[in-house]
Design a protein around this motif. Structure first.
Motif, mmCIF file in Angstrom:
data_model
loop_
_atom_site.group_PDB
_atom_site.id
_atom_site.type_symbol
_atom_site.label_atom_id
_atom_site.label_comp_id
_atom_site.label_asym_id
_atom_site.label_seq_id
_atom_site.Cartn_x
_atom_site.Cartn_y
_atom_site.Cartn_z
ATOM 1 N N ASN A 134 -0.757 1.204 1.309
ATOM 2 C CA ASN A 134 0.344 1.198 0.277
ATOM 3 C C ASN A 134 -0.127 1.874 -0.956
ATOM 4 O OD1 ASN A 134 2.604 0.423 1.281
ATOM 5 N ND2 ASN A 134 2.447 -1.649 0.744
ATOM 6 N N THR A 135 -1.392 1.739 -1.536
ATOM 7 C CA THR A 135 -1.718 2.288 -2.761
ATOM 8 C C THR A 135 -1.890 3.757 -2.507
ATOM 9 O OG1 THR A 135 -3.234 0.548 -2.338
ATOM 10 C CG2 THR A 135 -3.666 1.855 -4.275
ATOM 11 N N ILE A 136 -2.258 4.276 -1.440
ATOM 12 C CA ILE A 136 -2.344 5.682 -1.296
ATOM 13 C C ILE A 136 -0.845 6.268 -1.231
ATOM 14 C CG2 ILE A 136 -3.083 7.615 0.352
ATOM 15 C CD1 ILE A 136 -5.766 6.564 -1.117
ATOM 16 N N LYS A 137 -0.181 5.611 -0.435
ATOM 17 C CA LYS A 137 1.186 6.191 -0.354
ATOM 18 C C LYS A 137 1.917 6.326 -1.791
ATOM 19 C CE LYS A 137 2.821 5.221 4.343
ATOM 20 N NZ LYS A 137 3.907 4.589 4.958
ATOM 21 N N LYS A 138 1.781 5.009 -2.569
ATOM 22 C CA LYS A 138 2.345 5.111 -3.953
ATOM 23 C C LYS A 138 1.834 6.282 -4.807
ATOM 24 C CE LYS A 138 5.402 1.748 -3.547
ATOM 25 N NZ LYS A 138 6.583 1.940 -3.309
ATOM 26 N N THR A 139 0.389 6.379 -4.875
ATOM 27 C CA THR A 139 -0.191 7.434 -5.562
ATOM 28 C C THR A 139 0.372 8.783 -5.001
ATOM 29 O OG1 THR A 139 -2.272 5.870 -5.616
ATOM 30 C CG2 THR A 139 -2.387 8.160 -6.312
ATOM 31 N N GLY A 140 0.471 8.898 -3.747
ATOM 32 C CA GLY A 140 0.812 10.275 -3.206
ATOM 33 C C GLY A 140 2.188 10.539 -3.632
ATOM 34 N N GLU A 141 3.134 9.467 -3.565
ATOM 35 C CA GLU A 141 4.374 9.680 -4.305
ATOM 36 C C GLU A 141 4.473 10.110 -5.705
ATOM 37 O OE1 GLU A 141 7.744 7.499 -2.678
ATOM 38 O OE2 GLU A 141 7.861 6.352 -4.706
ATOM 39 N N SER B 106 6.966 7.586 -0.181
ATOM 40 C CA SER B 106 6.142 6.607 0.200
ATOM 41 C C SER B 106 7.068 5.749 1.402
ATOM 42 C CB SER B 106 6.058 5.388 -0.891
ATOM 43 O OG SER B 106 7.048 5.251 -1.453
ATOM 44 N N GLN B 107 7.944 6.201 1.670
ATOM 45 C CA GLN B 107 8.847 5.569 2.963
ATOM 46 C C GLN B 107 8.423 6.183 4.361
ATOM 47 O OE1 GLN B 107 12.645 4.085 1.652
ATOM 48 N NE2 GLN B 107 12.427 5.565 -0.165
ATOM 49 N N GLY C 121 10.700 19.724 9.111
ATOM 50 C CA GLY C 121 9.531 20.088 8.747
ATOM 51 C C GLY C 121 8.983 19.063 7.492
ATOM 52 N N ALA C 122 8.792 19.977 6.346
ATOM 53 C CA ALA C 122 8.229 18.893 5.320
ATOM 54 C C ALA C 122 9.297 18.327 4.700
ATOM 55 C CB ALA C 122 7.463 19.788 4.391
ATOM 56 N N PHE C 123 10.466 18.766 4.704
ATOM 57 C CA PHE C 123 11.611 18.201 3.834
ATOM 58 C C PHE C 123 11.786 16.972 3.391
ATOM 59 C CE2 PHE C 123 16.080 17.352 3.166
ATOM 60 C CZ PHE C 123 16.462 18.255 2.042
ATOM 61 N N GLY C 124 11.611 16.263 4.840
ATOM 62 C CA GLY C 124 12.047 14.591 4.945
ATOM 63 C C GLY C 124 10.894 14.082 4.205
ATOM 64 N N GLU D 283 12.020 13.363 -3.219
ATOM 65 C CA GLU D 283 13.347 13.491 -3.729
ATOM 66 C C GLU D 283 14.314 13.827 -2.571
ATOM 67 O OE1 GLU D 283 10.884 15.596 -4.130
ATOM 68 O OE2 GLU D 283 11.386 17.790 -4.130
ATOM 69 N N HIS D 284 13.644 14.180 -1.202
ATOM 70 C CA HIS D 284 14.686 14.730 -0.247
ATOM 71 C C HIS D 284 14.812 13.322 0.708
ATOM 72 C CE1 HIS D 284 13.579 19.157 -1.306
ATOM 73 N NE2 HIS D 284 14.762 18.509 -1.923
ATOM 74 N N PHE D 285 14.011 12.387 0.657
ATOM 75 C CA PHE D 285 13.874 11.290 1.536
ATOM 76 C C PHE D 285 15.444 10.780 2.050
ATOM 77 C CE2 PHE D 285 13.919 7.074 2.914
ATOM 78 C CZ PHE D 285 13.237 7.112 4.000
ATOM 79 N N ASP D 286 15.994 10.418 0.758
ATOM 80 C CA ASP D 286 17.311 9.775 0.930
ATOM 81 C C ASP D 286 18.266 10.607 1.851
ATOM 82 O OD1 ASP D 286 16.479 7.578 0.111
ATOM 83 O OD2 ASP D 286 17.187 7.840 -2.000
ATOM 84 N N PHE D 287 18.248 12.026 1.228
ATOM 85 C CA PHE D 287 19.303 13.150 1.754
ATOM 86 C C PHE D 287 18.797 13.332 3.130
ATOM 87 C CE2 PHE D 287 20.878 17.300 2.529
ATOM 88 C CZ PHE D 287 22.330 16.922 2.185
#
Ligand code: FAD
Ligand code: SF4
Ligand code: SF4
Length: 1021
Positions: free
Chosen positions: A723-730, A737-738, A955-958, A962-966
């Motif tokens: 989680n820490t890496i994911k949150k930091t990456g975000e 991070s989702q 590809g990378a979009f999702g 900022e694109h995750f929800d869309f």
């Protein structure tokens, strides 16, 4: 008559904005920024006018408030649906009210009465889908039904191929709830003349004034109307004064039919539209182009769907011959007769999504050539045998389509016709301005002969097609409106065509309306007295002239406000893709033309199919293919105050483009926004002041990073899971991070294959093949790559794995086009080194990479003569396996499929967007999705194709924060709910998809793990 000057406002007043935004009675949105105004400055016509702003009402209350407040501040308004109008009536210097976004509900269906009550923004096809279970439909069927709103259909008096049975939209309106120009409301339905007189006498309200005027017109103008009216019932020009009498000079031919099915519907059809002693103002609103009132609710008559239909296709040596045959055909009581010219067939063949539809033409070729013209004849009824008999009686040599599937194919070619004809490359475009004339059918041949003479005078030609049964031909002369000569010819051809049409008893518009293109001809058509009557009617409804000014009454000139006029100039930038050398494959030339290719027809606003997922999920014009093309065009033609302003607007519009190539495959004009997006971002980031996101490098160069990181896969994978890496990456680089990140493998495909090679038996080799291992197959999913290599070995392939990984898709996607070019050159030199003779097929398992060789490489290296050959040898593994090998046998026939897991095991297949965008191959064997289905079926699976567009991951979009929800919103449109339903209904169903992104999206969204097709094939071996 003196034209009233329309109110000319330069902007919405601050007081208006503040009042609207502060009132609790308005919960909708109001936008007046330049980008929004540009997005609504065009429709499907040749015109462009920037509106004052755009409003999106969420409710009827909002709509009333908007109109009331606009009236108070004297702001012109223009109600709009999908903006698919061809004559310019959906644009104007007004506040545009977009009714399509929220006011699109089905309010009620009454099966007994056969009626539906809807909000104006409901799409016609959506209504038809909703009432289809009751065997009902809306009668008029405009070709644009997949995006045309009911409000737009009513206000344009739309009609379609079946108008000889169903007439026009005006004939199907029971009542309309409307908002008048001062914000007051009224319901127009059939009432007695006595009641009408009472309302007229009651007050000085606009409703009362409208009734007064309608009653006056009925009594005082009856003779003049009957004298001046065009002889054809197929008319969408001027106001429908004849419905007040009620009277029509003629009627749809099949309304007198005695056949069982027709007569069932006839009980409900409205000639006369009202009973004696009654009056209905609703049909008067039909065709009024939003100039009399704004519709907020419509009660419509529905018709029974015929139980069966049959299609026949007749071929002719010329358009005139075909037109002259129509009258005789009508005696056989068909339900439709449509004209398709040879040019349309040829152009349809060049659009990937439409090419397969044209296969029926093979059956009617004359001396191996496409016929000059086709007439498609349809019979409808209850008994198939009777219909077949009728068709044979019509012509014993007619080619007949009985199955619903083949009939649909023929209809689809006809329906996309207009858009396709507009897709011609070059500055000479088929221009819509005389595209909607109708003459009595017995004069149709004569009409075409005379039109050809007129066009000849101006050194041009045109395609002719459409509703021959109703005497309505869509004619689009080829003109270059960017020149003075082109614009002069526009007016001259229009004037002569109008004279000819009127001489033959016709109407200048049969269904597309007057708009900006034809309002000027109303006086010629109806004479001064009737035009004065139009004027009086308009100003009794709209005393201040606020409703869609400049349309029907006090019309603007038809050769002004052109989108591409003689002063239009555009300057692009130096692209990396060589657009200009791609003529053979693409239909546009050069970056500028690629951008200008959009004609505004709005097919990209439909609610199904692969184009355009970002519009389907957002319902925002900006996130439609058309919106993006319009903003790109605004950028290159200097419509933004500064270049940087324009760059930011285009950047925003392209941000949610999934680069799915849905437009490339489905846009009738071949607009390819994905390619333009790559090119734009490459250009945008070439300026040092525009800084790239770190994650762009991460994704773009993922192959290089994975090559370094994969030996440490266990550590990297477990770190990426924390989680820490994911949150930091975000936080630091904007990675969502989702998302679960794909897991790397310590052992790459190359290293694993090297070991297996020791067990290979060279004596079995029959064919050499190059295998394109992309970064994902190489480092993340080597097991899929290995399975593919095993299958290739089994059919006797000597495999050469290419050392350069992939074709550079990730670089292209992120707009690193120069790097992609270098990467591509490395790959090409590897291909040429391993295969100097240029004979070996190049095979892969990741669609985005393999199709880069087939698509983008042609743009990147179009000056390399070998490139066409290389591109035509690149195949997805399934495409390769379903083709014959060097020995002539289909390759997969060398595989023995066992009954492991049971034959007929159900497979649900989701196609990768790029599979769907594939053009048919020259060898005639299936490509893309069709190839996957053939192979899976051959292995014994019972395969069902999921009817969905892009998965949303792209590809990378999702993976981007900022694109995750869309991204999930796109997936939730159809794909994920379909999978969940299927799995719930049958837990043993297998999910299958070839794309690595689609795989991840399905797993993230449903917890179902899909298989790559080659894994399913291997299971059966
Ligand atoms: C490729 C192509 C094929 C076509 N084929 C056909 C065809 O076969 N038959 C046919 O009839 N037309 C056809 N059209 C024209 C057009 O698509 C139709 O007339 C369609 O009904 C317009 O619907 P829309 O929602 O796009 O309306 P818009 O273009 O948005 O608006 C049309 C008119 O309706 C008015 N309007 C919209 N909503 C309201 C409202 N709530 N209240 C009052 N006025 C309103 C607008 O002001 C405008 O004047 C075609 C167009 C294209 C591009
Ligand atoms: S992008 Fe294509 S489908 Fe959309 S409006 Fe433009 S031409 Fe039509
Ligand atoms: S590439 Fe896909 S998302 Fe982008 S404009 Fe085309 S259809 Fe829409």
């Amino acid at each position: 008559m003196q034209n009233r000057k329309p109110i000319a406002l330069s902007a919405l007043s601050a007081d208006f904005i503040s009042e609207l935004q502060s009132t609790k009675r308005f919960s909708g949105e109001l936008r007046y920024d330049l980008t929004s105004r540009l997005l609504y400055s065009t429709d499907a016509s040749i015109y462009q006018i920037e509106p004052l702003g755009v409003a999106f009402p969420r409710s009827t209350e909002d709509l009333i408030t908007l109109i009331e407040t606009s009236a108070k501040y004297e702001i012109p308004i223009l109600a709009r649906g999908s903006g698919s109008s061809l004559a310019g009536q959906a644009i104007g210097r007004a506040l545009v009210i977009d009714c399509s976004r929220y006011l699109n509900r089905l309010i009620e269906v009454n099966r007994e009465e056969q009626t539906a009550t809807v909000e104006p923004g409901m799409i016609l096809n959506t209504l038809n889908r909703a009432v289809s279970p009751y065997q009902l439909q809306f009668g008029p069927d405009p070709a644009s039904a997949e995006r045309a709103t009911i409000g737009g259909c009513i206000a344009n008096n739309a009609a379609g191929a079946h108008s000889i049975i169903y007439g026009m939209t005006a004939d199907h309106i029971i009542s309309l709830d409307i908002i008048l120009s001062d914000g007051s409301t009224a319901t127009f339905s059939e009432i007695s003349l006595l009641s009408a007189q009472k309302i007229a006498a009651e007050s000085n309200s606009i409703t009362a004034r409208l009734y007064r005027k309608a009653l006056d017109l009925r009594s005082d103008y009856s003779e003049e109307i009957q004298k001046q009216w065009p002889e054809t019932w197929r008319r969408a020009s001027g106001y429908n004064l004849n419905y007040l009498l009620p009277w029509s000079p003629s009627q749809p031919p099949q309304w007198s039919s005695n056949q069982e099915w027709f007569s069932g519907n006839l009980k409900r059809l409205p000639y006369p539209p009202v009973l004696p002693g009654q009056i209905n103002l609703a049909p008067l609103i039909a065709g009024s182009e939003g100039t009399l009132a704004v519709i907020h609710k419509a009660k419509l008559r529905l018709v029974s769907k015929p139980r069966c239909t049959i299609l026949g296709v007749l071929s002719f040596g010329s358009i005139i011959e075909a037109c002259e045959a129509v009258q005789e055909i009508l005696l056989h009581e068909p339900s439709a007769v449509e004209l398709i010219p040879q040019s349309l067939i040829k152009l349809a063949r060049s659009v990937p999504a439409y090419a397969p539809l044209t296969s029926f033409v093979e059956n009617i070729k004359v001396d191996e050539q496409d016929p000059a013209a086709l007439l498609v004849v349809e019979f409808s009824g209850n008994e198939p045998a009777i219909l077949l008999e009728k068709m044979r009686r019509l012509d014993k040599h007619i080619w007949i389509a009985e199955s619903a599937e083949v009939q649909k194919r023929v209809w689809d070619v006809r329906k996309v016709g207009l858009g396709i004809l507009m897709s011609r490359p070059g500055d000479h475009k088929p221009v819509a301005f005389i595209e909607d004339t109708a003459v009595p059918v017995n004069r149709l041949g004569e009409f075409v002969r005379e039109i050809e003479k007129i066009l000849d005078q101006y050194g041009t030609t045109a395609d002719f097609y459409a509703h021959a049964s109703a005497g309505c031909l869509h004619i689009r002369p080829l003109l270059n409106l960017k020149t003075i000569q082109g614009v002069t010819n526009l007016r001259a051809i229009a004037e002569q065509t109008v004279d000819l049409t009127l001489r033959l008893g016709g109407a200048v518009s049969a269904e597309h309306g007057d708009g900006l293109a034809r309002g000027e001809w109303l006086e010629k058509t109806y004479g001064k007295i009737i035009v004065q009557a139009f004027h009086d009617l308009k100003f009794s409804a709209d005393p201040k002239g606020l409703l869609n000014p400049g349309k029907i009454v006090d019309p603007l000139e038809m050769d002004k406000n052109l989108r591409f006029g003689e002063t239009y100039r555009s300057v692009g930038w130096q692209p990396v893709f060589q657009f200009s050398n791609a003529e053979e494959r693409q239909r546009e030339r050069g970056l500028v033309e690629a951008i200008e290719q959009c004609n505004g027809a709005g097919v990209c606003r439909k609610s199904d199919g692969v184009m355009c997922p970002s519009f389907q999920a957002s319902q925002e014009e900006m996130h439609s293919t058309r919106g993006r093309a319009n903003l790109l065009r605004a950028l290159i033609s200097g419509n933004f105050p500064t270049r940087d302003f324009g760059l930011q607007a285009v950047r925003e519009a392209l941000d949610l483009c999934l680069a799915c190539k849905g437009c490339k495959s489905e846009c009738p004009s071949g607009v390819d926004i994905a390619r333009l997006k790559y090119e734009f971002f490459n250009y945008y980031y070439s300026e040092p002041k525009h800084k790239r996101h770190v994650r762009d490098y991460l994704f773009g160069y993922i192959g290089n990073l994975a090559a370094i990181g994969h030996p440490f896969a266990p550590i990297v994978n477990s770190l990426l899971e924390t989680n820490t890496i994911k949150k930091t990456g975000e936080r630091l680089i904007g990675l969502s991070s989702q998302r679960a990140f794909p897991k790397m493998s310590t052992r790459s495909l190359h290293s694993q294959w090297k070991k297996r090679l020791q067990h290979n038996r060279p004596e079995l080799y029959k064919e050499d093949v190059l295998f394109l291992s992309d970064a994902f197959t190489e480092y993340f999913q080597p097991h899929i790559g290995l399975t593919a290599l095993d299958v290739l070995s089994k059919i006797g392939c000597r495999i050469h794995i290419l050392p350069t990984q992939g074709a550079g898709r990730t670089l292209i996607s992120k707009g690193f086009l120069e790097s992609a070019n270098k990467h591509g050159k490395r790959l090409l030199s590897d291909i040429q080194r391993l295969d100097p003779d240029g004979m070996m097929p190049i095979v892969g398992v990741e669609p985005s990479e393999i199709y880069t060789l087939r698509d983008e490489f042609l743009d990147l290296f179009s000056d390399d003569p070998k490139m066409l050959n290389i591109s035509s040898r690149a195949f997805m593994l399934d495409e390769y396996l379903i083709r014959p090998g060097t020995d002539g046998d289909i390759r997969y026939s060398k595989l023995t499929f066992k009954d492991s897991g049971g034959f007929n095991q159900k497979v649900l297949f989701h196609g990768h967007c790029y599979q769907k965008a594939q053009s048919p191959a020259e060898d005639g064997f299936p490509m893309g999705v069709a190839a996957s289905l053939v192979l899976l079926k051959a292995a014994g699976y019972s395969v069902q194709l999921i009817d969905a567009g892009c998965c949303g991951m792209a590809g990378a979009f999702g993976y981007e924060k900022e694109h995750f929800d869309f991204s999930m919103q796109v997936a939730e449109q159809t794909l994920l709910p379909t999978i969940r339903r299927a799995v719930q209904a049958n837990s043993s169903v297998i999910l299958c998809t070839p794309g690595v992104s689609c795989h991840a999206q399905i797993e993230d969204g449903t917890d179902v793990t899909p298989f790559h097709p080659i894994q399913l094939i291997a299971k059966k071996l």
